[in-house]
Write an enzyme that holds these catalytic residues in place. Structure first.
Site, PDB file in Angstrom:
ATOM      1  N   HIS A  15       0.832  -1.206   0.000  1.00 35.91           N
ATOM      2  CA  HIS A  15       0.000   0.000   0.000  1.00 35.91           C
ATOM      3  C   HIS A  15       0.861   1.249   0.000  1.00 35.91           C
ATOM      4  O   HIS A  15       2.075   1.208   0.146  1.00 35.91           O
ATOM      5  CB  HIS A  15      -0.989  -0.005   1.182  1.00 35.91           C
ATOM      6  CG  HIS A  15      -0.393   0.281   2.513  1.00 35.91           C
ATOM      7  ND1 HIS A  15      -1.160   0.565   3.622  1.00 35.91           N
ATOM      8  CD2 HIS A  15       0.882   0.329   2.949  1.00 35.91           C
ATOM      9  CE1 HIS A  15      -0.385   0.778   4.661  1.00 35.91           C
ATOM     10  NE2 HIS A  15       0.864   0.637   4.296  1.00 35.91           N
ATOM     11  N   CYS A  34       5.594   5.977   4.878  1.00 27.45           N
ATOM     12  CA  CYS A  34       4.440   5.228   4.359  1.00 27.45           C
ATOM     13  C   CYS A  34       3.843   5.871   3.114  1.00 27.45           C
ATOM     14  O   CYS A  34       2.973   5.298   2.466  1.00 27.45           O
ATOM     15  CB  CYS A  34       3.373   5.070   5.435  1.00 27.45           C
ATOM     16  SG  CYS A  34       3.850   3.867   6.662  1.00 27.45           S
ATOM     17  N   HIS A  40       4.938  -0.023  -0.394  1.00 28.32           N
ATOM     18  CA  HIS A  40       5.681  -0.932   0.486  1.00 28.32           C
ATOM     19  C   HIS A  40       4.683  -1.967   0.996  1.00 28.32           C
ATOM     20  O   HIS A  40       3.468  -1.770   0.882  1.00 28.32           O
ATOM     21  CB  HIS A  40       6.327  -0.174   1.654  1.00 28.32           C
ATOM     22  CG  HIS A  40       5.326   0.452   2.575  1.00 28.32           C
ATOM     23  ND1 HIS A  40       4.763   1.686   2.316  1.00 28.32           N
ATOM     24  CD2 HIS A  40       4.735   0.003   3.707  1.00 28.32           C
ATOM     25  CE1 HIS A  40       3.901   1.971   3.273  1.00 28.32           C
ATOM     26  NE2 HIS A  40       3.849   0.959   4.124  1.00 28.32           N
ATOM     27  N   HIS A  42       3.183  -5.096   3.800  1.00 24.54           N
ATOM     28  CA  HIS A  42       3.022  -5.537   5.188  1.00 24.54           C
ATOM     29  C   HIS A  42       2.557  -6.987   5.205  1.00 24.54           C
ATOM     30  O   HIS A  42       1.857  -7.439   4.296  1.00 24.54           O
ATOM     31  CB  HIS A  42       1.963  -4.710   5.916  1.00 24.54           C
ATOM     32  CG  HIS A  42       2.377  -3.299   6.175  1.00 24.54           C
ATOM     33  ND1 HIS A  42       3.239  -2.948   7.186  1.00 24.54           N
ATOM     34  CD2 HIS A  42       2.049  -2.146   5.547  1.00 24.54           C
ATOM     35  CE1 HIS A  42       3.418  -1.642   7.167  1.00 24.54           C
ATOM     36  NE2 HIS A  42       2.708  -1.129   6.174  1.00 24.54           N
ATOM     37  N   ASP A  80      -4.904 -10.702  -0.566  1.00 22.52           N
ATOM     38  CA  ASP A  80      -3.570 -11.304  -0.465  1.00 22.52           C
ATOM     39  C   ASP A  80      -2.769 -11.091  -1.754  1.00 22.52           C
ATOM     40  O   ASP A  80      -3.282 -11.324  -2.856  1.00 22.52           O
ATOM     41  CB  ASP A  80      -3.675 -12.798  -0.153  1.00 22.52           C
ATOM     42  CG  ASP A  80      -2.325 -13.399   0.181  1.00 22.52           C
ATOM     43  OD1 ASP A  80      -1.524 -12.739   0.871  1.00 22.52           O
ATOM     44  OD2 ASP A  80      -2.068 -14.543  -0.255  1.00 22.52           O
ATOM     45  N   HIS A  81      -1.527 -10.649  -1.583  1.00 21.68           N
ATOM     46  CA  HIS A  81      -0.618 -10.372  -2.709  1.00 21.68           C
ATOM     47  C   HIS A  81      -1.183  -9.336  -3.685  1.00 21.68           C
ATOM     48  O   HIS A  81      -0.938  -9.402  -4.887  1.00 21.68           O
ATOM     49  CB  HIS A  81      -0.220 -11.675  -3.433  1.00 21.68           C
ATOM     50  CG  HIS A  81       0.788 -12.459  -2.653  1.00 21.68           C
ATOM     51  ND1 HIS A  81       0.468 -13.143  -1.505  1.00 21.68           N
ATOM     52  CD2 HIS A  81       2.113 -12.637  -2.840  1.00 21.68           C
ATOM     53  CE1 HIS A  81       1.543 -13.719  -1.021  1.00 21.68           C
ATOM     54  NE2 HIS A  81       2.572 -13.427  -1.805  1.00 21.68           N
ATOM     55  N   GLU A 125      -0.843  -4.654  11.653  1.00 24.09           N
ATOM     56  CA  GLU A 125      -0.045  -4.237  10.503  1.00 24.09           C
ATOM     57  C   GLU A 125       1.413  -4.639  10.727  1.00 24.09           C
ATOM     58  O   GLU A 125       2.124  -5.003   9.794  1.00 24.09           O
ATOM     59  CB  GLU A 125      -0.165  -2.726  10.294  1.00 24.09           C
ATOM     60  CG  GLU A 125       0.308  -2.271   8.928  1.00 24.09           C
ATOM     61  CD  GLU A 125      -0.072  -0.843   8.635  1.00 24.09           C
ATOM     62  OE1 GLU A 125      -0.929  -0.629   7.764  1.00 24.09           O
ATOM     63  OE2 GLU A 125       0.469   0.069   9.303  1.00 24.09           O
TER      64      GLU A 125
HETATM   65 NI    NI Z   1       2.449   0.794   5.595  1.00 25.61          NI
END
Ligand code: NI
Length: 135
Positions: A15, A34, A40, A42, A80-81, A125
Protein backbone atom coordinates in the site's frame (compact mmCIF):
# COMPACT_ATOMS: atom_id res chain seq x y z
CA UNK A 1 -25.40 -18.86 26.37
CA UNK A 2 -23.20 -16.58 24.30
CA UNK A 3 -19.61 -17.54 23.50
CA UNK A 4 -16.86 -15.78 21.55
CA UNK A 5 -15.18 -17.75 18.76
CA UNK A 6 -11.90 -16.59 17.24
CA UNK A 7 -10.20 -17.27 13.94
CA UNK A 8 -6.82 -15.98 12.79
CA UNK A 9 -5.83 -15.39 9.20
CA UNK A 10 -3.06 -13.75 7.26
CA UNK A 11 -2.45 -11.82 4.07
CA UNK A 12 0.40 -9.91 2.47
CA UNK A 13 -0.36 -6.68 0.70
CA UNK A 14 1.28 -3.50 -0.55
CA UNK A 15 0.00 0.00 0.00
CA UNK A 16 0.78 3.66 -0.02
CA UNK A 17 -0.74 6.23 2.33
CA UNK A 18 -1.41 9.35 0.34
CA UNK A 19 -3.75 12.30 0.03
CA UNK A 20 -3.83 13.51 -3.57
CA UNK A 21 -4.98 16.99 -2.49
CA UNK A 22 -1.71 17.52 -0.62
CA UNK A 23 1.83 18.27 -1.74
CA UNK A 24 4.48 15.59 -1.37
CA UNK A 25 5.90 17.54 1.60
CA UNK A 26 2.49 17.56 3.35
CA UNK A 27 2.10 13.84 2.71
CA UNK A 28 5.60 13.23 4.13
CA UNK A 29 4.70 15.26 7.23
CA UNK A 30 1.59 13.20 7.94
CA UNK A 31 2.43 9.73 6.62
CA UNK A 32 6.26 9.68 6.72
CA UNK A 33 7.87 6.88 4.72
CA UNK A 34 4.44 5.23 4.36
CA UNK A 35 3.82 7.71 1.55
CA UNK A 36 6.81 6.47 -0.52
CA UNK A 37 5.62 6.68 -4.14
CA UNK A 38 6.64 3.12 -5.01
CA UNK A 39 4.57 1.44 -2.28
CA UNK A 40 5.68 -0.93 0.49
CA UNK A 41 4.32 -4.16 1.92
CA UNK A 42 3.02 -5.54 5.19
CA UNK A 43 2.38 -9.01 6.56
CA UNK A 44 -1.11 -8.38 7.88
CA UNK A 45 -2.36 -10.62 10.65
CA UNK A 46 -6.09 -10.74 11.07
CA UNK A 47 -8.04 -11.84 14.12
CA UNK A 48 -11.79 -12.21 13.76
CA UNK A 49 -13.98 -12.55 16.85
CA UNK A 50 -17.51 -13.84 16.43
CA UNK A 51 -19.91 -13.72 19.37
CA UNK A 52 -23.16 -15.64 19.22
CA UNK A 53 -25.49 -18.05 20.97
CA UNK A 54 -24.33 -21.64 21.27
CA UNK A 55 -26.67 -23.82 19.21
CA UNK A 56 -28.04 -26.44 21.65
CA UNK A 57 -28.06 -29.11 18.94
CA UNK A 58 -24.53 -28.66 17.55
CA UNK A 59 -22.94 -27.15 20.66
CA UNK A 60 -21.34 -24.56 18.39
CA UNK A 61 -21.63 -20.80 17.85
CA UNK A 62 -20.50 -21.16 14.26
CA UNK A 63 -18.82 -23.94 12.34
CA UNK A 64 -15.14 -22.93 12.26
CA UNK A 65 -14.78 -24.41 8.78
CA UNK A 66 -17.56 -22.09 7.60
CA UNK A 67 -15.85 -19.12 9.27
CA UNK A 68 -12.38 -19.96 7.93
CA UNK A 69 -13.78 -20.51 4.40
CA UNK A 70 -15.57 -17.17 4.60
CA UNK A 71 -12.40 -15.33 5.66
CA UNK A 72 -10.43 -17.13 2.95
CA UNK A 73 -12.90 -16.30 0.15
CA UNK A 74 -13.92 -12.80 1.19
CA UNK A 75 -10.71 -11.39 2.67
CA UNK A 76 -7.60 -13.41 1.82
CA UNK A 77 -8.54 -14.03 -1.83
CA UNK A 78 -9.51 -10.37 -2.19
CA UNK A 79 -6.42 -8.77 -0.60
CA UNK A 80 -3.57 -11.30 -0.47
CA UNK A 81 -0.62 -10.37 -2.71
CA UNK A 82 -2.47 -7.30 -3.94
CA UNK A 83 -1.53 -3.69 -4.15
CA UNK A 84 -4.40 -2.28 -2.08
CA UNK A 85 -4.32 1.14 -3.81
CA UNK A 86 -4.16 -0.16 -7.36
CA UNK A 87 -5.68 -3.65 -7.37
CA UNK A 88 -8.76 -3.35 -5.15
CA UNK A 89 -12.05 -1.49 -5.55
CA UNK A 90 -12.27 -0.92 -1.80
CA UNK A 91 -9.17 1.31 -1.64
CA UNK A 92 -9.25 3.08 -4.99
CA UNK A 93 -10.57 6.19 -3.23
CA UNK A 94 -9.96 5.27 0.42
CA UNK A 95 -6.57 5.58 2.10
CA UNK A 96 -5.51 2.01 3.01
CA UNK A 97 -4.55 2.76 6.61
CA UNK A 98 -4.82 -0.07 9.14
CA UNK A 99 -7.93 1.67 10.49
CA UNK A 100 -9.66 1.74 7.09
CA UNK A 101 -8.60 -1.80 6.15
CA UNK A 102 -9.92 -3.07 9.49
CA UNK A 103 -13.24 -1.31 8.98
CA UNK A 104 -13.61 -2.60 5.41
CA UNK A 105 -12.92 -6.17 6.57
CA UNK A 106 -15.47 -5.77 9.36
CA UNK A 107 -18.11 -4.50 6.92
CA UNK A 108 -17.58 -7.43 4.57
CA UNK A 109 -17.61 -10.09 7.29
CA UNK A 110 -20.44 -8.72 9.40
CA UNK A 111 -22.55 -8.37 6.26
CA UNK A 112 -21.93 -12.00 5.32
CA UNK A 113 -22.40 -13.37 8.82
CA UNK A 114 -25.65 -11.53 9.46
CA UNK A 115 -27.33 -10.17 12.55
CA UNK A 116 -27.10 -13.33 14.64
CA UNK A 117 -23.41 -12.63 15.23
CA UNK A 118 -21.43 -9.74 16.71
CA UNK A 119 -18.19 -9.42 14.80
CA UNK A 120 -14.99 -7.74 15.97
CA UNK A 121 -11.97 -7.44 13.71
CA UNK A 122 -8.43 -6.88 14.92
CA UNK A 123 -5.80 -6.18 12.31
CA UNK A 124 -2.05 -6.29 12.97
CA UNK A 125 -0.04 -4.24 10.50
CA UNK A 126 3.12 -5.14 12.41
CA UNK A 127 3.45 -7.25 15.56
CA UNK A 128 3.43 -4.01 17.58
CA UNK A 129 0.95 -1.89 15.62
CA UNK A 130 -2.64 -3.05 15.47
CA UNK A 131 -6.18 -1.73 15.33
CA UNK A 132 -9.60 -3.05 16.26
CA UNK A 133 -13.14 -2.32 15.06
CA UNK A 134 -15.60 -1.71 16.62
CA UNK A 135 -13.55 0.35 19.10
NI1 NI B 1 2.45 0.79 5.59
Amino acid sequence: MKVAVFRRAHFNAAHRLYNSDWSYAQNMDVFGICTSPNFHGHNYELEVKVVGEVDPVTGMVINLKTLSDLIKMEIEDRFDHKNLNLDTDEFKDLNPTAENICHVIWQILSNKLGEAYEVTVRLYETPRNYVEFPA
